[in-house]
Enzyme design. Structure first.
Site, PDB file in Angstrom:
ATOM      1  N   ASP A   1     -21.457 -21.903  12.069  1.00 25.08           N
ATOM      2  CA  ASP A   1     -20.160 -21.619  12.700  1.00 25.08           C
ATOM      3  C   ASP A   1     -19.097 -22.548  12.120  1.00 25.08           C
ATOM      4  O   ASP A   1     -19.360 -23.740  11.938  1.00 25.08           O
ATOM      5  CB  ASP A   1     -20.291 -21.826  14.217  1.00 25.08           C
ATOM      6  CG  ASP A   1     -19.150 -21.173  14.972  1.00 25.08           C
ATOM      7  OD1 ASP A   1     -17.972 -21.509  14.685  1.00 25.08           O
ATOM      8  OD2 ASP A   1     -19.413 -20.308  15.824  1.00 25.08           O
TER       9      ASP A   1
ATOM     10  N   LYS B   1      -4.147 -13.488   2.901  1.00 22.49           N
ATOM     11  CA  LYS B   1      -2.972 -13.118   3.683  1.00 22.49           C
ATOM     12  C   LYS B   1      -3.418 -12.617   5.060  1.00 22.49           C
ATOM     13  O   LYS B   1      -4.565 -12.177   5.174  1.00 22.49           O
ATOM     14  CB  LYS B   1      -2.159 -12.056   2.951  1.00 22.49           C
ATOM     15  CG  LYS B   1      -2.812 -10.669   2.975  1.00 22.49           C
ATOM     16  CD  LYS B   1      -1.820  -9.590   2.676  1.00 22.49           C
ATOM     17  CE  LYS B   1      -2.408  -8.271   2.946  1.00 22.49           C
ATOM     18  NZ  LYS B   1      -1.986  -7.373   3.856  1.00 22.49           N
TER      19      LYS B   1
ATOM     20  N   HIS C   1      -2.777  -9.740  -3.230  1.00 25.03           N
ATOM     21  CA  HIS C   1      -3.473  -9.028  -4.315  1.00 25.03           C
ATOM     22  C   HIS C   1      -2.539  -8.101  -5.107  1.00 25.03           C
ATOM     23  O   HIS C   1      -2.836  -7.720  -6.227  1.00 25.03           O
ATOM     24  CB  HIS C   1      -4.711  -8.287  -3.799  1.00 25.03           C
ATOM     25  CG  HIS C   1      -4.406  -6.962  -3.159  1.00 25.03           C
ATOM     26  ND1 HIS C   1      -4.056  -6.827  -1.852  1.00 25.03           N
ATOM     27  CD2 HIS C   1      -4.395  -5.714  -3.674  1.00 25.03           C
ATOM     28  CE1 HIS C   1      -3.838  -5.567  -1.579  1.00 25.03           C
ATOM     29  NE2 HIS C   1      -4.031  -4.850  -2.660  1.00 25.03           N
TER      30      HIS C   1
ATOM     31  N   LYS D   1      -2.109  -6.775  -9.536  1.00 20.59           N
ATOM     32  CA  LYS D   1      -2.174  -5.374  -9.972  1.00 20.59           C
ATOM     33  C   LYS D   1      -1.454  -5.210 -11.305  1.00 20.59           C
ATOM     34  O   LYS D   1      -0.295  -5.619 -11.429  1.00 20.59           O
ATOM     35  CB  LYS D   1      -1.484  -4.466  -8.941  1.00 20.59           C
ATOM     36  CG  LYS D   1      -2.335  -4.098  -7.743  1.00 20.59           C
ATOM     37  CD  LYS D   1      -1.483  -3.247  -6.800  1.00 20.59           C
ATOM     38  CE  LYS D   1      -2.262  -2.803  -5.594  1.00 20.59           C
ATOM     39  NZ  LYS D   1      -2.975  -1.553  -5.765  1.00 20.59           N
TER      40      LYS D   1
ATOM     41  N   GLU E   1       0.218   5.721   2.838  1.00 19.68           N
ATOM     42  CA  GLU E   1      -1.246   5.812   2.976  1.00 19.68           C
ATOM     43  C   GLU E   1      -1.564   7.035   3.819  1.00 19.68           C
ATOM     44  O   GLU E   1      -0.966   7.207   4.893  1.00 19.68           O
ATOM     45  CB  GLU E   1      -1.791   4.549   3.645  1.00 19.68           C
ATOM     46  CG  GLU E   1      -1.658   3.314   2.763  1.00 19.68           C
ATOM     47  CD  GLU E   1      -2.032   2.010   3.466  1.00 19.68           C
ATOM     48  OE1 GLU E   1      -2.531   1.098   2.804  1.00 19.68           O
ATOM     49  OE2 GLU E   1      -1.797   1.910   4.692  1.00 19.68           O
TER      50      GLU E   1
ATOM     51  N   ASP F   1       1.927  -6.574   7.606  1.00 19.48           N
ATOM     52  CA  ASP F   1       0.791  -6.234   6.736  1.00 19.48           C
ATOM     53  C   ASP F   1       1.224  -5.991   5.293  1.00 19.48           C
ATOM     54  O   ASP F   1       0.560  -6.452   4.367  1.00 19.48           O
ATOM     55  CB  ASP F   1       0.087  -4.985   7.294  1.00 19.48           C
ATOM     56  CG  ASP F   1      -1.257  -4.745   6.626  1.00 19.48           C
ATOM     57  OD1 ASP F   1      -1.935  -5.740   6.290  1.00 19.48           O
ATOM     58  OD2 ASP F   1      -1.634  -3.570   6.440  1.00 19.48           O
TER      59      ASP F   1
ATOM     60  N   HIS G   1       3.479  -7.683   0.080  1.00 18.39           N
ATOM     61  CA  HIS G   1       3.402  -6.791  -1.090  1.00 18.39           C
ATOM     62  C   HIS G   1       4.773  -6.244  -1.503  1.00 18.39           C
ATOM     63  O   HIS G   1       5.164  -6.283  -2.665  1.00 18.39           O
ATOM     64  CB  HIS G   1       2.528  -5.567  -0.806  1.00 18.39           C
ATOM     65  CG  HIS G   1       1.133  -5.882  -0.361  1.00 18.39           C
ATOM     66  ND1 HIS G   1       0.486  -7.044  -0.667  1.00 18.39           N
ATOM     67  CD2 HIS G   1       0.249  -5.149   0.362  1.00 18.39           C
ATOM     68  CE1 HIS G   1      -0.725  -7.016  -0.151  1.00 18.39           C
ATOM     69  NE2 HIS G   1      -0.890  -5.878   0.482  1.00 18.39           N
TER      70      HIS G   1
ATOM     71  N   LYS H   1       1.286   4.442   7.494  1.00 23.28           N
ATOM     72  CA  LYS H   1      -0.064   5.017   7.548  1.00 23.28           C
ATOM     73  C   LYS H   1       0.031   6.413   8.158  1.00 23.28           C
ATOM     74  O   LYS H   1       1.000   6.724   8.860  1.00 23.28           O
ATOM     75  CB  LYS H   1      -0.966   4.147   8.424  1.00 23.28           C
ATOM     76  CG  LYS H   1      -1.304   2.804   7.787  1.00 23.28           C
ATOM     77  CD  LYS H   1      -2.337   2.061   8.620  1.00 23.28           C
ATOM     78  CE  LYS H   1      -2.741   0.769   7.943  1.00 23.28           C
ATOM     79  NZ  LYS H   1      -3.521   0.973   6.711  1.00 23.28           N
TER      80      LYS H   1
END
Ligand code: NDP
Length: 457
Positions: free
Chosen positions: A85, A138, A168, A172, A206, A225, A230, A316
């Site tokens: 833990d 993140k 990330h 790219k 998405e 998010d 991004h 989304k």
């Protein structure tokens, strides 16, 4: 300091979702290319042993990216496992023992953000952090104040140069290609300003929902998010000045400088949406006000960009999965041929996913006696070949000590400064049907400049 490679990779969160979807495939690829040959110590508390972890790695590779038996066995030979833990000091004592003579470990924190401070303090308490580096997943904080707080905690154990804040998107290829294309050619730069550009649009769509990660997403929402990190990184690459000199740090500095010129978002110029059915997802509060869609208008307060709106949208449950940037050029001062020309007639379009291409939108004459035209797009596409996936690129860089594709503290703080005024319930929440382009109110955000460009795929 930054040029000496790490001699151990310590993976906190190795039994988690990100590890399975992205990180083991990235480590497999690094081993395949001969870029990773140091002990990999995985730390989690699932009650697993090394054999169970290897089964999980095999499953990860089979489902995400492919398995090469020889590489898999080399990867497994590097893997060790500590079941413990993160709240227990004994976990770090065992880790320090396992690290043995390692002088420069890299700690990768792919763990719930609530655990970042706990692990940092545990590592510092066990004196495992001398000359070490840390990669932090993140989101880096929940707002400007908490990002500063997290940074201060990390600084108790690591130097600023040793803290690698991962996004990330920066790994790219198509995102790097925006900056490269702008400055490796001389034809774009003379047009890249308020005199010639009418507006810029960015859409991250998405066609899926929260994919079983409802409890995570309901703490975060679309603004935290993808917009804070991004999409603001993409804005920076689209709008920044070229870096000067050979110092790789210069690009990060330019990106931060650009972000500093973005005005804080105005709650009056943002539309938040939530798709019908979101509240029924496992882990989501039945009365959740968290947005699954956001559309904003932002402005960059520089001579180059004054008055040019950047429209940014993410959601989304939309009809397609695609990330597309459209730079819309102004029309000629008068329509010489008396035509009514549609929006987007002259544009440069960067498709960042799923396919990677650049499209130049121009108007050409339709053959015949009349001087009337049609819009066409010249598509420049390149096979990505054996390009590195983002996590392979970024973790490989971190192991080598190259921080140039990781966010500076100042960059993250500028991002939160821009976003802070619209976090939470500062703007109304509208509902939308799945498989639509979000709430109708989002059209108002862009109404002054026409309409959103909806990518087909
Ligand atoms: P998960 O909840 O799936 O995994 C969390 C990991 O942390 C597990 O390995 C878990 O171990 C371990 N862990 C948590 N608490 C403890 C503890 N007290 N002691 C020991 N181990 C603990 O999270 P994700 O993989 O989804 O996300 C990890 C990080 O990556 C987050 O910061 C997230 O924001 C970020 N991220 C995730 C993405 C994704 O698609 N999943 C995308 C981009 C970023 P155990 O299973 O043994 O409990």
């Amino acid at each position: 300091m930054t040029s000496v490679a790490s001699d151990a990779f310590v993976f906190f969160g190795a039994t988690g979702d990100l590890a399975h979807k992205q990180i083991f495939p990235a480590l497999h690829a690094l081993v395949r290319r001969g870029h990773l040959d140091v002990p990999i110590i995985c730390v989690a508390r699932s009650g697993w042993d090394l054999e169970k972890l290897r089964e999980r790695i095999r499953d990860s590779l089979e489902k995400h990216g492919g398995l090469n038996e020889e590489t898999f066995s080399k990867l497994c030979s590097l893997i060790q496992y500590i079941d413990g833990d993160y709240r227990e000091p004994s976990t770090y004592e065992r880790l320090c023992q396992m690290l043995g003579s390692s002088a420069r470990p890299l700690y990768y924190l792919a763990i719930p953000p609530s655990m970042f401070a706990t692990v940092t303090q545990g590592l510092a308490g066990a004196v495992c952090t001398r000359a070490a580096r840390v990669v932090v997943e993140k989101p880096f904080g929940r707002d400007l104040a908490s990002a500063r707080e997290l940074n201060a905690i990390l600084e108790t154990a690591f130097t600023q140069e040793a803290i690698f804040r991962i996004d990330h998107f920066l790994g790219k290829e198509p995102v790097q290609n925006i900056y490269y294309t702008r400055f490796a050619n001389s034809i774009f730069e003379p047009l890249w300003n308020r005199d010639h550009i009418a507006c810029v649009q960015i859409t991250l769509a998405e066609n899926f929902g929260v994919q079983g990660r409802g409890s995570f997403y309901d703490e975060v929402g679309a603004i935290r998010d993808v917009l804070q990190n991004h999409l603001l990184e993409v804005v920076a690459y689209l709008a920044m000045d070229p870096s000067t000199g050979d110092d790789p740090e210069a690009i990060r500095e330019e990106s931060r400088r650009l972000l500093r010129a973005i005005k804080p978002l105005d709650p009056l110029h943002i539309v938040r949406g939530q798709f019908h059915g979101y509240r029924q997802e496992a882990g989501v509060a039945p009365d959740s006000h968290v947005e699954t869609f956001v559309a904003v208008q932002l402005f960059i307060d520089t001579w180059r960009w004054a008055g040019v709106p950047f429209y940014v949208r993410a959601g989304k449950g939309l009809p397609v999965t695609s990330t597309t940037v459209t730079v819309e050029f102004k029309r000629p001062p008068r329509e010489t041929f008396g035509e009514i020309v549609p929006a987007f007639s002259n544009h440069l379009r960067f498709r960042l996913s799923p396919d990677v291409s650049i499209g130049l939108g121009i108007r050409v004459k339709i053959p015949g006696e009349r001087r009337v035209g049609e819009d066409i797009e010249l598509i420049m596409a390149q096979n990505e070949g054996d390009a590195m996936a983002p996590y392979e690129r970024l973790l490989g860089d971190a192991i080598r000590g190259d921080a140039s594709l990781f966010a500076l503290e100042g960059t993250v703080e500028e991002q939160w400064r821009i976003i802070d005024p619209v976090l939470g319930d500062m703007s109304p929440l509208y509902f939308y049907e799945q498989n639509s382009w979000g709430p109708a109110e989002a059209d108002q955000v862009i109404a002054d400049h026409g309409a959103w460009y909806n990518p087909k795929v």
